[in-house]
Scaffold this active site. Structure first.
Site, mmCIF file in Angstrom:
data_model
loop_
_atom_site.group_PDB
_atom_site.id
_atom_site.type_symbol
_atom_site.label_atom_id
_atom_site.label_comp_id
_atom_site.label_asym_id
_atom_site.label_seq_id
_atom_site.Cartn_x
_atom_site.Cartn_y
_atom_site.Cartn_z
ATOM 1 N N CYS A 217 -9.268 9.067 -0.349
ATOM 2 C CA CYS A 217 -9.425 9.509 1.039
ATOM 3 C C CYS A 217 -8.793 10.869 1.331
ATOM 4 C CB CYS A 217 -8.842 8.449 1.972
ATOM 5 S SG CYS A 217 -9.580 6.819 1.741
ATOM 6 N N HIS A 296 0.853 15.839 -5.305
ATOM 7 C CA HIS A 296 0.276 14.906 -6.274
ATOM 8 C C HIS A 296 1.400 14.134 -6.964
ATOM 9 C CE1 HIS A 296 -2.449 13.090 -9.019
ATOM 10 N NE2 HIS A 296 -3.441 13.941 -8.801
ATOM 11 N N HIS A 381 -2.167 18.900 17.866
ATOM 12 C CA HIS A 381 -3.100 17.810 17.560
ATOM 13 C C HIS A 381 -2.830 17.279 16.163
ATOM 14 C CE1 HIS A 381 -5.387 19.031 21.112
ATOM 15 N NE2 HIS A 381 -5.298 20.267 20.668
ATOM 16 N N HIS A 385 -5.305 10.300 8.564
ATOM 17 C CA HIS A 385 -6.319 9.456 7.934
ATOM 18 C C HIS A 385 -6.244 8.025 8.448
ATOM 19 C CE1 HIS A 385 -8.680 7.240 5.147
ATOM 20 N NE2 HIS A 385 -7.641 6.663 4.585
ATOM 21 N N ASN A 418 -12.490 2.557 8.491
ATOM 22 C CA ASN A 418 -12.049 3.581 7.551
ATOM 23 C C ASN A 418 -13.265 4.239 6.906
ATOM 24 O OD1 ASN A 418 -10.979 5.117 5.489
ATOM 25 N ND2 ASN A 418 -9.669 3.513 4.660
#
Length: 487
Positions: A217, A296, A381, A385, A418
């Site tokens: 995602c 990562h 703003h 996710h 989702n």
């Protein structure tokens, strides 16, 4: 006659090939012009110094200083990063025919799952933060005879729906698009989805295409970062980015509860963006991309394995979501905001954080809690996710955000569930439909993905977007939101 037909075809193709070749030569010359000019200037300067006369040293030194200054100004102009603008974006408008009640979903599943698995699925859907109705493709004939064909149809519907809408909004000709990046979680057909875009919209032969898969995602923001880097070397070009979710391809019907979670959380959706590095597009663009940042955590085994696609004991393939996911996501978020904070926070927040750090680390003041910077001082703003209620609750608590800040994410989760990496764009569309976006506002988009990754994208609004100009999936229902959600 066959020879004549081939000659005619070659004659028709010649102007097109000549145009492509001229474009390639133009890009090569403009990209490497600096490296052709600098040696010439250095050679001229060395030659001039070799014949210099001491009587003219003063005048020549002024001339040389002026030349060096001009060279520095030219270098700074040619080497500066090209600004990247978001001309516009579009989200797939779901067909009302795909709207499906939760009871209908559980009824369909009741013939395919054991009572224990069905009870688990029902409980997860009730607590996921999604509404009683979400959009599902292919449920009438579920399970489909071919999950691959069903997924291809689903992908084409959402992808082309979003891109068609975007092209109509911007009016940009398809032939002017130089970069295409498509990302999807698990469905990777041959030819690729990026090839589907080229074929449907008849893009030019030298277009750069990329297909990102298996990145979860966060892939949408990673695609933005990739397109940004490509636009640094492509002059006066457009980049098309498409993020989509096709849950049909990964539907799991076995007994493993960790694999059943994806059935409950993911639903169809897509977004399409048009980026530009053309200075003339600044006037008409909505946003300017100011920052992309990726963290990562794949080197850590627990992070790497917390979301993975693998078969169960019976060989049925599914996506496993482990119990470590909340902790792993929290660690990735912490690492990401630690790197992001110094780049976006105002000086006052940085000084407060530094003072707290000194008191805790060097003055050994016990009981002093770590200072959490106020990111509301850096952004107006927040598009987080919409991975589920638990994810949004954790981010809200970690960043100490208000209910108003989290409203676009919670309402997107409620209406669409989702939709993977496209969810942050449904949220920005929500903010626009509410009339909240003003010129100069800063937008923080935050995505999480398998691997495990946390990605941030920061945008600045170039103009105020009044609600009457908005044309997106929230247009006809925005007055019904926000909806009061149960705890």
């Amino acid at each position: 006659m066959q020879h004549l037909s081939q000659s005619q075809t070659q004659n028709k193709m010649a102007p097109k090939n000549l145009k492509i070749l001229s474009n390639q030569c133009y890009h090569h010359i403009t990209t490497n012009a600096l490296f052709l000019i600098i040696p010439s200037l250095l050679f001229a300067a060395i030659h001039h110094l070799s014949i210099i006369n001491l009587n003219h040293l003063y005048n020549d030194s002024l001339t040389a200083a002026a030349a060096i200054l001009s060279l520095c100004i030219s270098l700074s102009y040619f080497l500066r990063p090209r600004k990247v603008y978001l001309v516009d974006f579009a989200c797939y408008r779901h067909d009302p025919a795909f709207s499906t009640a939760r009871d209908v979903i559980t009824e369909k599943m009741s013939t395919l799952l054991s009572p224990e698995s069905l009870s688990f699925v029902t409980k997860v859907m009730e607590r996921s933060g999604a509404g009683d109705e979400t959009f599902v493709y292919g449920l009438r004939d579920f399970p489909p005879k071919s999950s691959f064909e069903c997924a291809r149809e689903e992908a084409e519907i959402v992808l082309c729906g979003a891109v068609d809408d975007l092209m109509a909004k911007t009016g940009v000709e398809a032939a002017r698009i130089g970069v295409v990046v498509v990302n999807v979680s698990t469905f990777n057909p041959v030819p690729s989805l990026s090839a589907m875009v080229v074929n449907r919209y008849k893009l030019r032969e030298d277009v750069l295409t990329y297909n990102l898969g298996g990145m979860g995602c966060s892939a949408g923001l990673i695609a933005v970062d990739l397109a940004k880097r490509l636009l640094q070397v492509q002059r006066n070009s457009y980049a098309l980015i498409v993020s989509l979710e096709c849950p049909t391809s990964g539907h799991y019907l076995g007994p493993d509860k960790s694999k059943l979670l994806s059935n409950c959380l993911f639903r169809m959706g897509a977004s399409a963006l048009l980026l530009s590095n053309r200075p003339s597009d600044r006037r008409t663009s909505k946003y300017e991309l100011t920052l992309t940042l990726r963290t990562h955590r794949g080197a850590d085994d627990r992070s790497y394995n917390c979301v993975s696609q693998q078969p169960d004991n019976d060989g049925a393939l599914g996506i496993t979501i482990s119990k470590d996911l909340p902790a792993v996501a929290g660690e990735a978020l912490k690492a990401n905001i630690t790197a992001l904070g110094p780049l976006v926070l105002p000086v006052s927040e940085k000084l407060t954080f530094l003072a707290t750090l000194i008191r805790r680390k060097w003055l050994h003041m016990k009981g002093l809690e770590p200072y959490v910077p106020d990111f509301k001082a850096a952004f107006e703003h927040f598009c987080v996710h919409a991975g589920g209620k638990a994810v949004l609750d954790a981010v809200e608590a970690s960043l100490r955000l208000r209910a108003w800040d989290m409203e676009p994410a919670r309402m997107t989760l409620y209406r669409y569930c989702n939709t993977s990496s496209s969810s942050v764009w449904y949220q920005l569309a929500y903010a626009e439909a509410k009339g909240r976006v003003r010129r100069g506002d800063r937008v923080w988009q935050l995505g999480f993905g398998s691997g495990f990754k946390c990605a941030s994208g920061v945008w600045r609004a170039l103009r105020t977007i009044p609600p009457h100009e908005v044309d997106n999936p929230w247009l006809h229902v925005i007055d019904q939101y926000p909806i009061s959600l149960p705890n």
